[in-house]
Design a protein around this motif. Structure first.
Motif, PDB file in Angstrom:
ATOM      1  N   GLU A  66       9.356 -30.255 -45.432  1.00 20.68           N
ATOM      2  CA  GLU A  66       9.533 -29.100 -44.556  1.00 20.68           C
ATOM      3  C   GLU A  66       8.611 -29.166 -43.344  1.00 20.68           C
ATOM      4  N   LYS A  67       7.393 -29.653 -43.533  1.00 22.97           N
ATOM      5  CA  LYS A  67       6.448 -29.762 -42.428  1.00 22.97           C
ATOM      6  C   LYS A  67       6.961 -30.734 -41.368  1.00 22.97           C
ATOM      7  N   GLY A  68       7.539 -31.854 -41.826  1.00 25.92           N
ATOM      8  CA  GLY A  68       8.065 -32.832 -40.886  1.00 25.92           C
ATOM      9  C   GLY A  68       9.203 -32.270 -40.057  1.00 25.92           C
ATOM     10  N   TRP A  69      10.106 -31.516 -40.698  1.00 24.73           N
ATOM     11  CA  TRP A  69      11.201 -30.930 -39.936  1.00 24.73           C
ATOM     12  C   TRP A  69      10.692 -29.858 -38.981  1.00 24.73           C
ATOM     13  N   PHE A  70       9.694 -29.089 -39.417  1.00 28.15           N
ATOM     14  CA  PHE A  70       9.124 -28.065 -38.541  1.00 28.15           C
ATOM     15  C   PHE A  70       8.578 -28.711 -37.281  1.00 28.15           C
ATOM     16  N   ARG A  71       7.921 -29.850 -37.396  1.00 29.75           N
ATOM     17  CA  ARG A  71       7.382 -30.534 -36.221  1.00 29.75           C
ATOM     18  C   ARG A  71       8.512 -31.001 -35.309  1.00 29.75           C
ATOM     19  N   PHE A  72       9.559 -31.547 -35.899  1.00 27.74           N
ATOM     20  CA  PHE A  72      10.718 -31.971 -35.107  1.00 27.74           C
ATOM     21  C   PHE A  72      11.310 -30.783 -34.360  1.00 27.74           C
ATOM     22  N   GLN A  73      11.506 -29.658 -35.063  1.00 28.63           N
ATOM     23  CA  GLN A  73      12.111 -28.487 -34.449  1.00 28.63           C
ATOM     24  C   GLN A  73      11.217 -27.909 -33.359  1.00 28.63           C
ATOM     25  N   ARG A  74       9.902 -27.960 -33.573  1.00 30.13           N
ATOM     26  CA  ARG A  74       8.965 -27.465 -32.561  1.00 30.13           C
ATOM     27  C   ARG A  74       9.086 -28.270 -31.270  1.00 30.13           C
ATOM     28  N   LEU A  75       9.181 -29.579 -31.390  1.00 29.45           N
ATOM     29  CA  LEU A  75       9.347 -30.413 -30.194  1.00 29.45           C
ATOM     30  C   LEU A  75      10.663 -30.090 -29.499  1.00 29.45           C
ATOM     31  N   TYR A  76      11.704 -29.844 -30.276  1.00 29.44           N
ATOM     32  CA  TYR A  76      13.002 -29.507 -29.700  1.00 29.44           C
ATOM     33  C   TYR A  76      12.918 -28.177 -28.947  1.00 29.44           C
ATOM     34  N   ASP A  77      12.237 -27.197 -29.543  1.00 25.74           N
ATOM     35  CA  ASP A  77      12.112 -25.887 -28.901  1.00 25.74           C
ATOM     36  C   ASP A  77      11.298 -25.974 -27.616  1.00 25.74           C
ATOM     37  N   VAL A  78      10.251 -26.800 -27.621  1.00 27.85           N
ATOM     38  CA  VAL A  78       9.463 -26.995 -26.404  1.00 27.85           C
ATOM     39  C   VAL A  78      10.330 -27.599 -25.311  1.00 27.85           C
ATOM     40  N   ALA A  79      11.124 -28.582 -25.675  1.00 24.25           N
ATOM     41  CA  ALA A  79      12.009 -29.210 -24.681  1.00 24.25           C
ATOM     42  C   ALA A  79      13.016 -28.205 -24.132  1.00 24.25           C
ATOM     43  N   ARG A  80      13.558 -27.362 -24.999  1.00 24.39           N
ATOM     44  CA  ARG A  80      14.515 -26.353 -24.540  1.00 24.39           C
ATOM     45  C   ARG A  80      13.870 -25.401 -23.530  1.00 24.39           C
ATOM     46  N   SER A  81      12.597 -25.129 -23.689  1.00 21.92           N
ATOM     47  CA  SER A  81      11.919 -24.130 -22.848  1.00 21.92           C
ATOM     48  C   SER A  81      11.795 -24.548 -21.392  1.00 21.92           C
ATOM     49  N   VAL A  82      11.982 -25.836 -21.071  1.00 22.80           N
ATOM     50  CA  VAL A  82      11.851 -26.247 -19.671  1.00 22.80           C
ATOM     51  C   VAL A  82      13.110 -25.948 -18.879  1.00 22.80           C
ATOM     52  N   LEU A  83      14.198 -25.588 -19.555  1.00 25.43           N
ATOM     53  CA  LEU A  83      15.428 -25.239 -18.837  1.00 25.43           C
ATOM     54  C   LEU A  83      15.336 -23.789 -18.403  1.00 25.43           C
ATOM     55  N   ARG A  84      15.022 -23.575 -17.132  1.00 22.37           N
ATOM     56  CA  ARG A  84      14.743 -22.227 -16.636  1.00 22.37           C
ATOM     57  C   ARG A  84      15.796 -21.693 -15.668  1.00 22.37           C
ATOM     58  N   THR A  85      16.536 -22.560 -15.005  1.00 28.51           N
ATOM     59  CA  THR A  85      17.471 -22.125 -13.966  1.00 28.51           C
ATOM     60  C   THR A  85      18.859 -22.693 -14.227  1.00 28.51           C
ATOM     61  N   GLU A  86      19.851 -22.132 -13.552  1.00 33.13           N
ATOM     62  CA  GLU A  86      21.209 -22.664 -13.670  1.00 33.13           C
ATOM     63  C   GLU A  86      21.267 -24.114 -13.222  1.00 33.13           C
ATOM     64  N   GLU A  87      20.520 -24.444 -12.184  1.00 34.68           N
ATOM     65  CA  GLU A  87      20.520 -25.823 -11.705  1.00 34.68           C
ATOM     66  C   GLU A  87      19.934 -26.768 -12.749  1.00 34.68           C
ATOM     67  N   ASP A  88      18.966 -26.303 -13.530  1.00 34.47           N
ATOM     68  CA  ASP A  88      18.432 -27.135 -14.613  1.00 34.47           C
ATOM     69  C   ASP A  88      19.538 -27.483 -15.609  1.00 34.47           C
ATOM     70  N   VAL A  89      20.337 -26.495 -15.962  1.00 32.69           N
ATOM     71  CA  VAL A  89      21.423 -26.711 -16.912  1.00 32.69           C
ATOM     72  C   VAL A  89      22.444 -27.690 -16.328  1.00 32.69           C
ATOM     73  N   ARG A  90      22.797 -27.487 -15.082  1.00 35.41           N
ATOM     74  CA  ARG A  90      23.766 -28.383 -14.441  1.00 35.41           C
ATOM     75  C   ARG A  90      23.210 -29.813 -14.357  1.00 35.41           C
ATOM     76  N   ARG A  91      21.925 -29.918 -14.092  1.00 30.06           N
ATOM     77  CA  ARG A  91      21.311 -31.239 -14.007  1.00 30.06           C
ATOM     78  C   ARG A  91      21.351 -31.942 -15.363  1.00 30.06           C
ATOM     79  N   LEU A  92      21.052 -31.211 -16.422  1.00 29.63           N
ATOM     80  CA  LEU A  92      21.091 -31.806 -17.756  1.00 29.63           C
ATOM     81  C   LEU A  92      22.478 -32.360 -18.058  1.00 29.63           C
TER      82      LEU A  92
END
Length: 351
Positions: A66-92
């Motif tokens: 469970e700890k290993g998956w929590f770390r994976f999910q935390r990294l995923y959530d951090v990455a998601r947090s950089v998408l702040r604008t519509e242009e960010d989404v379009r760029r992705l």
């Protein structure tokens, strides 16, 4: 012309995997982001990234506990947090398409959970509209066919999944082709999500839940009996039960196998242990996918390259994997026909 050396003469001649036409059926939205884009967007907004997403990238991962998956999910959530604008989404979306096209991609079904972005982008409907608009414009610009799979999160309440299933159904035939279920396979009760999948099935969507990666063939059986999948996200551990695998083949359920992520998360110790030959020998339909290149460091062509090296696959076998990816997709029939012809042409060309 340079004479071929003895070493050249004895080496197998192999065709470029970057030019082999492919369909990509297992790619998560945030996980498709380029690493360079993650760093740029984080710097723009002063977002602190963990070292494992900066200097130590790609990160050392494991989901054995469970700890290993929590770390994976935390990294995923951090990455998601950089998408702040519509242009960010379009760029992705644009960059994911460019990367797939560079790897020989002709068709992409990208998977997204709109509820993970709803708070920042005006709700699940507004975010879905944004992504579909980005998909349409990117497809026109790149020539890559793209569709959306709406995925529920199995760590959230099953009622949330029903809401997303109804949302996906509203867009059936308008850019959304499937409904999935993702996150830690060991969490939640799979049968509780059956009503959501029934809603999606009535809307004519392809059902594509995750199953058979972090849990074994027993959970694959639960997925088959309660969610009625047309494809199974991962499904690789069905190889552990020949009877179950035979049923999967008989029912025509395709498996979205992601070799690099299987090893990175500790499902298998190394790439030679990924049971792709066993799946193929049983007659399974397999579509190789990259899962989350941002966290695993390997994109679409890399999955073919690693399996070629690990299992000494021939070009004929690789071509058949590519054909299966199109046959298991929801791509338009004319795109599939053209792609299959081009796979044959790739195989007919000199190595």
């Amino acid at each position: 012309m340079r004479a071929r050396s003895a070493r050249d003469a004895g080496a197998p001649r192999r065709r470029s995997l970057a030019t082999l036409p492919k369909a990509h059926l297992h790619l998560h939205f945030t996980g498709s982001m380029r690493h360079t884009t993650l760093l740029e967007l984080a710097e723009r907004d002063g977002i602190h990234l963990p070292d494992s997403l900066v200097g130590e990238w790609p990160p050392e991962l494991s989901a054995a506990d469970e700890k290993g998956w929590f770390r994976f999910q935390r990294l995923y959530d951090v990455a998601r947090s950089v998408l702040r604008t519509e242009e960010d989404v379009r760029r992705l979306v644009r960059e994911a398409a460019e990367d797939d096209a560079r790897d020989g991609g002709r068709w992409l079904e990208i998977q997204v959970d709109p509820s993970g972005y709803a708070a920042r982008f005006g709700g699940i409907t507004a975010f879905t509209d944004l992504v579909l608009d980005a998909v349409a414009s990117t497809s026109r610009d790149t020539g890559l066919g793209i569709a959306l799979v709406v995925a529920a999160n199995r760590t959230r309440h099953p009622l949330d999944a029903r809401t997303l299933a109804r949302l996906a159904g509203q867009y059936a035939g308008r850019g959304v082709v499937g409904f999935g279920l993702s996150n830690d396979e060991r969490r939640g009760s799979t049968p509780d999500f059956g009503p959501a999948f029934a809603i999606a099935e009535r809307a004519g969507l392809l059902l594509v839940p995750h199953g058979g990666e972090l849990r074994g063939p027993g959970h694959v059986r639960v997925c088959l009996d309660t969610l009625r999948p047309g494809r199974l996200g991962h499904g690789v551990r069905s190889a552990e039960d020949p009877g179950l695998l035979e049923e999967i083949v008989e029912r025509g359920i395709a498996l979205e196998v992601c070799p690099v992520s299987n090893v990175a998360l500790g499902v298998y110790s190394d790439l030679t242990s990924v049971p792709l030959p066993e799946l193929l020998a049983a007659g399974a339909t397999v579509a190789l996918g990259a899962d989350d290149p941002l966290l695993f460091g390997s994109r679409l062509a890399g999955q073919y390259a690693t399996m070629r090296a690990a299992h000494e696959l021939t070009d004929e076998q690789l071509a058949e994997l590519a054909r299966m990816s199109f046959r298991a997709s929801r791509a338009p029939s004319d795109l599939v026909a053209k792609a299959l012809a081009d796979v044959d042409a790739w195989l007919a060309a000199p190595a």
